[in-house]
Design a protein around this motif. Structure first.
Motif, PDB file in Angstrom:
ATOM      1  N   LEU A 126       1.022  -1.293   0.003  1.00  0.00           N
ATOM      2  CA  LEU A 126       0.155  -0.146  -0.092  1.00  0.00           C
ATOM      3  C   LEU A 126       0.851   1.433  -0.001  1.00  0.00           C
ATOM      4  CD1 LEU A 126      -2.787  -0.838   2.502  1.00  0.00           C
ATOM      5  CD2 LEU A 126      -2.280  -1.023  -0.070  1.00  0.00           C
ATOM      6  N   SER A 127       2.024   1.435   0.573  1.00  0.00           N
ATOM      7  CA  SER A 127       2.796   2.247   0.016  1.00  0.00           C
ATOM      8  C   SER A 127       3.449   2.453  -0.365  1.00  0.00           C
ATOM      9  CB  SER A 127       3.957   2.616   2.098  1.00  0.00           C
ATOM     10  OG  SER A 127       4.503   1.209   1.783  1.00  0.00           O
ATOM     11  N   GLY A 128       3.786   1.753  -1.494  1.00  0.00           N
ATOM     12  CA  GLY A 128       3.862   1.870  -3.043  1.00  0.00           C
ATOM     13  C   GLY A 128       3.799   2.925  -3.935  1.00  0.00           C
ATOM     14  N   LEU A 129       1.966   2.529  -3.258  1.00  0.00           N
ATOM     15  CA  LEU A 129       1.049   3.187  -4.331  1.00  0.00           C
ATOM     16  C   LEU A 129       0.788   4.212  -4.143  1.00  0.00           C
ATOM     17  CD1 LEU A 129      -1.884   0.723  -3.636  1.00  0.00           C
ATOM     18  CD2 LEU A 129      -0.915   0.554  -5.998  1.00  0.00           C
ATOM     19  N   PRO A 130       0.790   5.160  -5.268  1.00  0.00           N
ATOM     20  CA  PRO A 130       0.397   6.675  -5.084  1.00  0.00           C
ATOM     21  C   PRO A 130      -0.643   7.082  -4.183  1.00  0.00           C
ATOM     22  CG  PRO A 130       0.449   6.001  -7.563  1.00  0.00           C
ATOM     23  CD  PRO A 130       0.771   5.316  -6.947  1.00  0.00           C
ATOM     24  N   ALA A 131      -0.823   7.928  -3.846  1.00  0.00           N
ATOM     25  CA  ALA A 131      -1.607   8.825  -2.793  1.00  0.00           C
ATOM     26  C   ALA A 131      -2.839   8.751  -3.313  1.00  0.00           C
ATOM     27  CB  ALA A 131      -1.205   9.779  -2.620  1.00  0.00           C
TER      28      ALA A 131
END
Length: 167
Positions: A139-144
């Motif tokens: 999830l942290s690797g996805l753009p906001a």
């Protein structure tokens, strides 16, 4: 959903991963060639399922059921062998010989060749199978904005889908 995801994943590897790996490895080429052969075996099991499923749906007979179960069991065994081998041997090889940009192209290929509603299902399945640390990393690797779309649209859609599937 499963079949399309698997097809797009393997197609991406066949087109975007095997060629650069084969051009950069020497003694380890056997790993890549084994992965290619495993993809062909997986495709063959899916072809058998293409025949077995409609036959069972048409009659719901015991023979057709047994044929379908055998085809599903074979597919599962071949796929698990491939996934285990891929994780143990291919990923370390790719880490040494594939750039981050090349690796990202695999994800881009999947995203661009999969309808968005199906992506939600595939992404939900990945997150469901992940442990909390893996989930946080993904999830942290996805753009906001994509994270927001996942939480507002994707996650509820996946939850509804899973409730329907699992009863």
């Amino acid at each position: 959903v499963y079949r399309l995801g698997l097809h797009n994943h393997h197609e991406g590897e066949d087109e975007l991963l095997w060629p650069p790996l084969l051009s950069r490895v020497d003694l380890e080429a056997d790993i890549v060639l084994r992965m290619q052969a495993q993809h062909q075996r997986i495709a063959a099991t899916l072809s058998r399922l293409d025949t077995a499923l409609p036959a069972w749906e048409a009659t719901a007979g015991a023979d057709e059921r047994d044929t379908l179960v055998a085809a599903l069991s074979e597919h599962r065994a071949v796929l698990l062998e491939h996934l285990d081998d891929e994780e143990a041997t291919l990923l370390p090889l790719a880490a040494k010989h594939i750039t981050e940009q090349e690796w990202a192209c695999l994800g881009d290929h999947l995203v661009h060749n999969t309808p968005k509603p199906i992506l939600f299902t595939l992404f939900g399945a990945v997150l469901e199978d992940a442990n909390p640390a893996e989930r946080a990393t993904v999830l942290s690797g996805l753009p906001a904005p994509v994270r927001v779309i996942w939480h507002v649209i994707g996650r509820p859609r996946y939850a509804r889908h899973i409730r329907r599937v699992r009863g």
